[in-house]
Write a protein that holds these residues in place. Sequence first.
Motif, short mmCIF file in Angstrom:
data_model
loop_
_atom_site.label_atom_id
_atom_site.label_comp_id
_atom_site.label_asym_id
_atom_site.label_seq_id
_atom_site.Cartn_x
_atom_site.Cartn_y
_atom_site.Cartn_z
N ARG A 43 0.78 -1.17 0.12
CA ARG A 43 0.02 0.16 0.06
C ARG A 43 0.80 1.15 -0.07
NH1 ARG A 43 -2.36 -4.23 2.50
NH2 ARG A 43 -4.47 -4.35 1.97
N GLY A 44 2.11 1.28 0.45
CA GLY A 44 2.88 2.33 0.41
C GLY A 44 3.91 2.39 -0.97
N THR A 45 3.65 1.60 -1.81
CA THR A 45 4.66 1.48 -3.04
C THR A 45 3.81 2.19 -4.39
OG1 THR A 45 5.55 -0.57 -2.13
CG2 THR A 45 5.78 -0.11 -4.57
N THR A 46 4.53 2.84 -4.73
CA THR A 46 3.90 3.37 -6.19
C THR A 46 4.75 2.68 -7.60
OG1 THR A 46 5.65 5.23 -6.52
CG2 THR A 46 3.84 5.62 -5.10
N VAL A 47 4.13 2.97 -8.61
CA VAL A 47 4.61 2.26 -9.88
C VAL A 47 6.11 2.72 -10.01
CG1 VAL A 47 4.32 2.27 -12.28
CG2 VAL A 47 2.47 1.85 -10.90
N ALA A 48 6.05 4.30 -9.80
CA ALA A 48 7.70 4.69 -10.06
C ALA A 48 8.66 4.27 -9.10
CB ALA A 48 7.46 6.22 -9.65
N ALA A 49 8.18 4.08 -7.73
CA ALA A 49 9.28 3.47 -6.81
C ALA A 49 9.43 1.98 -7.16
CB ALA A 49 8.42 3.53 -5.57
N LEU A 50 8.59 1.16 -7.56
CA LEU A 50 8.71 -0.21 -7.95
C LEU A 50 9.81 -0.17 -9.08
CD1 LEU A 50 8.13 -3.31 -7.71
CD2 LEU A 50 6.16 -3.18 -9.04
N SER A 51 9.40 0.74 -10.28
CA SER A 51 10.30 0.62 -11.34
C SER A 51 11.64 1.01 -11.14
CB SER A 51 9.64 1.57 -12.60
OG SER A 51 8.28 1.18 -12.94
N ASP A 52 11.65 1.80 -10.19
CA ASP A 52 13.10 2.63 -9.76
C ASP A 52 13.99 1.21 -9.17
OD1 ASP A 52 15.02 4.50 -9.42
OD2 ASP A 52 14.79 4.32 -7.48
N ALA A 53 13.23 0.61 -8.45
CA ALA A 53 13.72 -0.46 -7.50
C ALA A 53 14.14 -1.61 -8.60
CB ALA A 53 12.97 -1.08 -6.57
N ILE A 123 3.75 -11.35 2.30
CA ILE A 123 3.26 -11.31 0.95
C ILE A 123 2.00 -12.20 1.25
CG2 ILE A 123 3.11 -12.22 -1.16
CD1 ILE A 123 4.79 -9.40 -0.71
N THR A 124 2.13 -13.34 1.86
CA THR A 124 1.02 -14.49 1.76
C THR A 124 0.17 -14.26 2.83
OG1 THR A 124 2.65 -16.20 1.06
CG2 THR A 124 0.59 -17.02 2.06
N PHE A 125 0.47 -13.89 4.10
CA PHE A 125 -0.45 -13.65 5.25
C PHE A 125 -0.83 -12.26 5.32
CE2 PHE A 125 1.96 -17.65 6.57
CZ PHE A 125 1.15 -18.54 5.80
N VAL A 126 -0.28 -11.17 5.01
CA VAL A 126 -0.51 -9.68 5.30
C VAL A 126 -0.89 -8.73 4.26
CG1 VAL A 126 0.26 -7.85 6.57
CG2 VAL A 126 0.98 -10.12 7.25
N GLU A 127 0.03 -8.69 3.47
CA GLU A 127 -0.26 -7.82 2.21
C GLU A 127 -1.60 -8.17 1.28
OE1 GLU A 127 1.51 -4.82 1.88
OE2 GLU A 127 2.23 -5.38 3.88
N ILE A 128 -1.67 -9.54 1.13
CA ILE A 128 -2.50 -9.79 0.00
C ILE A 128 -4.22 -9.76 0.66
CG2 ILE A 128 -2.84 -12.22 1.03
CD1 ILE A 128 -2.74 -11.29 -2.61
N VAL A 129 -4.09 -9.61 2.03
CA VAL A 129 -5.36 -9.58 2.80
C VAL A 129 -6.22 -8.21 2.66
CG1 VAL A 129 -6.77 -9.87 4.92
CG2 VAL A 129 -4.73 -11.29 4.31
N GLY A 130 -7.38 -8.30 1.90
CA GLY A 130 -8.44 -7.20 2.13
C GLY A 130 -8.17 -6.17 0.93
N VAL A 131 -7.16 -6.49 -0.10
CA VAL A 131 -6.87 -5.51 -1.04
C VAL A 131 -8.02 -5.22 -1.78
CG1 VAL A 131 -5.40 -5.22 -3.05
CG2 VAL A 131 -4.59 -6.11 -1.04
N SER A 132 -8.56 -6.39 -2.39
CA SER A 132 -9.76 -6.19 -3.37
C SER A 132 -10.39 -7.51 -3.54
CB SER A 132 -9.12 -6.06 -4.78
OG SER A 132 -8.59 -7.23 -5.13
N PRO A 133 -11.80 -7.47 -3.83
CA PRO A 133 -12.58 -8.88 -3.96
C PRO A 133 -11.61 -9.71 -4.91
CG PRO A 133 -14.01 -7.15 -4.24
CD PRO A 133 -12.60 -6.35 -4.31
N ARG A 134 -11.15 -9.12 -6.02
CA ARG A 134 -10.26 -10.41 -6.84
C ARG A 134 -9.13 -11.10 -6.15
NH1 ARG A 134 -5.63 -7.56 -10.57
NH2 ARG A 134 -4.88 -9.77 -11.24
N LEU A 135 -8.31 -10.33 -5.49
CA LEU A 135 -7.33 -10.76 -4.58
C LEU A 135 -7.98 -11.73 -3.42
CD1 LEU A 135 -4.33 -8.53 -4.81
CD2 LEU A 135 -4.82 -10.27 -6.32
N GLU A 136 -8.89 -11.50 -2.72
CA GLU A 136 -9.77 -12.18 -1.78
C GLU A 136 -9.96 -13.67 -2.30
OE1 GLU A 136 -10.26 -11.97 1.78
OE2 GLU A 136 -8.50 -11.05 1.18
N GLU A 137 -10.50 -13.52 -3.70
CA GLU A 137 -10.88 -14.88 -4.25
C GLU A 137 -9.67 -15.52 -4.64
OE1 GLU A 137 -13.20 -16.47 -8.46
OE2 GLU A 137 -13.13 -14.28 -7.83
#
Length: 223
Positions: A43-53, A123-137
């Motif tokens: 939730r704190g990452t942007t496309v620009a930050a990811l691309s830079d990394a 990633i598995t137990f924290v970040e994925i939770v509650g992001v969207s209905p698609r990712l919950e599925e």
Amino acid sequence: MVGRLKAPTGRYAGKSAEERQAERRRRFLDAALQLFGDTPGYRGTTVAALSDAAGLSTRQFYEEFRTLEDVLAALHLQVNDWAEEAVVAAFAAAQDLPLADRVTAIFRAYAGNVTADPRRIRITFVEIVGVSPRLEEQRLARRSRWIELICAEASEAAARGEAAPRDYRLAATAFIGSVNGLLHDWSAGWVDATLDEVVDELVRQLLGILRPPEWEPRDSCES
């Protein structure tokens, strides 16, 4: 962004377009594992930050993904695939062992894989939770695969006379919840135990489910 930009074709620096695309995708996922799985999190990452990394451009990002959620979805599947591959290999190597040894081998493989890198647990137990209905599925679908694995092993054990014959779906669902919760809490430092002790506890719980006190093994010599 309506759709992904068209990726370049042809060979460059000795690599095909497909090879370059696969390398870019890997670099984005490696960077996402670091940023999503550590600081600052998904939730704190942007496309620009990811691309830079990743050492790539935002244009290259949109050649591979539509959104950051697509990256998280791909990373979640990858982390689960790594764990599943470890479990399948352990299961194949232990299939001729007694039930307790098989279960121990499977859980050592799973726990060893997912805890080898704390970012995978996040990633598995924290970040994925509650992001969207698609990712919950998606999250529940992958959890279902682990439930199916437990049910398959339980059915095989019952057929061998090593476990009580019954429908294990409900018990397996509850047990997988315990596995996820305990491994997450252990990784976060909330459980004062070694990983071996955590695995031993999970094995005891599963054996208790498979072999309730009122059940008698078909062969008294069976482990």
